[in-house]
Design a protein around this motif. Structure first.
Motif, PDB file in Angstrom:
ATOM      1  N   THR A 174       0.825  -1.209   0.000  1.00 20.01           N
ATOM      2  CA  THR A 174       0.000   0.000   0.000  1.00 20.01           C
ATOM      3  C   THR A 174       0.858   1.258   0.000  1.00 20.01           C
ATOM      4  O   THR A 174       0.587   2.213  -0.736  1.00 20.01           O
ATOM      5  CB  THR A 174      -0.933   0.013   1.219  1.00 20.01           C
ATOM      6  OG1 THR A 174      -1.765  -1.153   1.189  1.00 20.01           O
ATOM      7  CG2 THR A 174      -1.825   1.250   1.212  1.00 20.01           C
ATOM      8  N   CYS A 191      -1.300  -5.647  -8.657  1.00 13.87           N
ATOM      9  CA  CYS A 191      -2.035  -4.598  -7.949  1.00 13.87           C
ATOM     10  C   CYS A 191      -2.371  -3.470  -8.914  1.00 13.87           C
ATOM     11  O   CYS A 191      -1.482  -2.930  -9.577  1.00 13.87           O
ATOM     12  CB  CYS A 191      -1.196  -4.044  -6.792  1.00 13.87           C
ATOM     13  SG  CYS A 191      -0.798  -5.235  -5.520  1.00 13.87           S
ATOM     14  N   TRP A 192      -3.637  -3.104  -8.975  1.00 18.36           N
ATOM     15  CA  TRP A 192      -4.049  -1.981  -9.811  1.00 18.36           C
ATOM     16  C   TRP A 192      -3.545  -0.688  -9.191  1.00 18.36           C
ATOM     17  O   TRP A 192      -3.630  -0.520  -7.979  1.00 18.36           O
ATOM     18  CB  TRP A 192      -5.580  -1.955  -9.908  1.00 18.36           C
ATOM     19  CG  TRP A 192      -6.108  -0.952 -10.865  1.00 18.36           C
ATOM     20  CD1 TRP A 192      -6.138  -1.043 -12.220  1.00 18.36           C
ATOM     21  CD2 TRP A 192      -6.700   0.312 -10.544  1.00 18.36           C
ATOM     22  NE1 TRP A 192      -6.701   0.074 -12.752  1.00 18.36           N
ATOM     23  CE2 TRP A 192      -7.057   0.928 -11.751  1.00 18.36           C
ATOM     24  CE3 TRP A 192      -6.956   0.988  -9.350  1.00 18.36           C
ATOM     25  CZ2 TRP A 192      -7.662   2.174 -11.812  1.00 18.36           C
ATOM     26  CZ3 TRP A 192      -7.557   2.241  -9.390  1.00 18.36           C
ATOM     27  CH2 TRP A 192      -7.906   2.823 -10.613  1.00 18.36           C
ATOM     28  N   ARG A 217     -10.417   1.147  -0.548  1.00 17.77           N
ATOM     29  CA  ARG A 217     -10.407  -0.308  -0.610  1.00 17.77           C
ATOM     30  C   ARG A 217     -11.576  -0.876  -1.409  1.00 17.77           C
ATOM     31  O   ARG A 217     -11.463  -1.943  -2.018  1.00 17.77           O
ATOM     32  CB  ARG A 217     -10.455  -0.886   0.807  1.00 17.77           C
ATOM     33  CG  ARG A 217      -9.267  -0.498   1.675  1.00 17.77           C
ATOM     34  CD  ARG A 217      -7.972  -1.066   1.156  1.00 17.77           C
ATOM     35  NE  ARG A 217      -6.878  -0.841   2.092  1.00 17.77           N
ATOM     36  CZ  ARG A 217      -5.602  -1.016   1.806  1.00 17.77           C
ATOM     37  NH1 ARG A 217      -5.235  -1.378   0.586  1.00 17.77           N
ATOM     38  NH2 ARG A 217      -4.679  -0.797   2.711  1.00 17.77           N
ATOM     39  N   GLU A 271     -10.665  -0.861  -4.987  1.00 17.60           N
ATOM     40  CA  GLU A 271      -9.625  -1.881  -5.150  1.00 17.60           C
ATOM     41  C   GLU A 271     -10.237  -3.278  -5.184  1.00 17.60           C
ATOM     42  O   GLU A 271      -9.896  -4.114  -6.024  1.00 17.60           O
ATOM     43  CB  GLU A 271      -8.622  -1.765  -4.006  1.00 17.60           C
ATOM     44  CG  GLU A 271      -7.365  -2.584  -4.187  1.00 17.60           C
ATOM     45  CD  GLU A 271      -6.369  -2.340  -3.070  1.00 17.60           C
ATOM     46  OE1 GLU A 271      -5.190  -2.101  -3.376  1.00 17.60           O
ATOM     47  OE2 GLU A 271      -6.780  -2.372  -1.885  1.00 17.60           O
ATOM     48  N   LYS A 318     -10.588  -6.187  -8.276  1.00 17.01           N
ATOM     49  CA  LYS A 318     -10.230  -7.602  -8.127  1.00 17.01           C
ATOM     50  C   LYS A 318     -11.380  -8.500  -8.562  1.00 17.01           C
ATOM     51  O   LYS A 318     -11.175  -9.525  -9.219  1.00 17.01           O
ATOM     52  CB  LYS A 318      -9.844  -7.895  -6.677  1.00 17.01           C
ATOM     53  CG  LYS A 318      -8.535  -7.259  -6.245  1.00 17.01           C
ATOM     54  CD  LYS A 318      -8.227  -7.569  -4.784  1.00 17.01           C
ATOM     55  CE  LYS A 318      -6.919  -6.919  -4.352  1.00 17.01           C
ATOM     56  NZ  LYS A 318      -6.634  -7.154  -2.910  1.00 17.01           N
TER      57      LYS A 318
END
Length: 298
Positions: free
Chosen positions: A102, A142-143, A266, A269, A273
């Motif tokens: 992060t 990870c985007w 989040r 995020e 996913k």
């Protein structure tokens, strides 16, 4: 402060400070990434500092800012000054609250903001960013790490940046710059399979009956409870987080200063996913949600 943010603020002061530390480090890395500095890049740094005035006298800002200011005062960044800044950035990088992934994603976002600060993206900057990413491969999957890498690879295939490519890069990099009125992502891209596609739906068809909705960020028009109430009256259901039961994730235009990242949190995020795993969750901006309400007479 937006009423929807009050419940988060008292629990996230350390998180917000750490995010600011990593963002400032990334901005500094971004504006010096090609070894040059110009007035627009300095203006961008000063604008960011002005919007974070409450923390500029706290450690490590009070250690980093004077070094950067002195180094760029003459408008020329020497190789030694560049090396000193990068070394200091690495030393001050904060992972006390956030994990390594992060924290480094926060830096990546800010680096892109620093690169695009002067509205010009050069081949040298892209190559330097590619080198940075090669040193941070733990961010893979990870985007938007993979998306940035794919864009750089495609653009640099012919070793030059044409006008169309420059506009695409500028628009994408600017998505992660939370200055002034642009508080949320609006039209970013995501890598699905081997294609870069838009993350937020464009003019989406939004249905309410038996559809699941999740909300993130704040709105100047509705509180979270009011959003959920409208959805339920129209036959839909409200959910606290993205899942297979959620059909739409609505991003509030006011964003949230307590998000883990500058322009999203989040929930976005997790929705990404889910998208990459085959779920059909649609990410929509609040303005499109309001248009859908108007179409339904609400």
């Amino acid at each position: 402060m937006h009423s929807d943010h009050r419940n988060y603020f008292k629990f996230t002061s350390k998180a917000r400070l750490d995010k600011s530390v990593n963002a400032l480090i990334g901005i500094v890395e971004g504006i010096v990434i090609d070894g040059q500095i110009n007035a627009l890049e300095l203006d961008y740094l000063n604008l960011w500092l002005a919007e974070h005035d409450a923390v500029r006298d706290q450690h490590p800002f009070n250690e980093l800012v004077p070094v950067v200011t002195a180094a760029v005062a003459d408008g020329i960044l020497t190789e030694e000054e560049h090396a000193d800044i990068v070394w200091l950035c690495e030393r001050l990088r904060s992972t006390e609250f956030y994990d390594d992934v992060t924290a480094d994603l926060q830096r990546l976002h800010a680096i892109m903001g620093g690169i695009v600060a002067d509205t010009h993206i050069s081949v040298e900057e892209l190559r330097a960013l590619s080198d940075w990413m090669a040193d941070h491969e733990h961010l893979k999957t990870c985007w938007p790490f993979d998306e940035v890498g794919s864009l750089i690879t495609g653009v640099l295939a012919d070793k030059q940046i044409d006008a169309k490519e420059h506009a695409m890069l500028q628009a994408f990099f600017a998505e992660f710059t939370p200055l002034l009125d642009d508080r949320t992502i609006t039209s970013p891209r995501v890598l699905e399979g081997r294609q870069i596609v838009g993350l937020c739906a464009v003019d989406p068809e939004i249905s309410f009956m038996e559809r699941g909705f999740c909300f993130t960020g704040a709105s100047s028009r509705f509180t979270r409870a009011e959003f959920e109430g409208v959805v339920k009256r129209l036959g839909g259901s409200a959910h606290s987080s993205p899942s297979k039961k959620v059909h739409y994730l609505v991003i509030g235009a006011e964003g949230n200063p307590c998000w883990a990242f500058a322009c999203y949190g989040r929930k976005v995020e997790n929705a990404i996913k889910l998208r990459k795993a085959g779920s059909r969750v649609v990410i929509v901006h609040e303005l499109d949600f309001h248009d859908a309400l108007a179409d339904h007479g609400s």
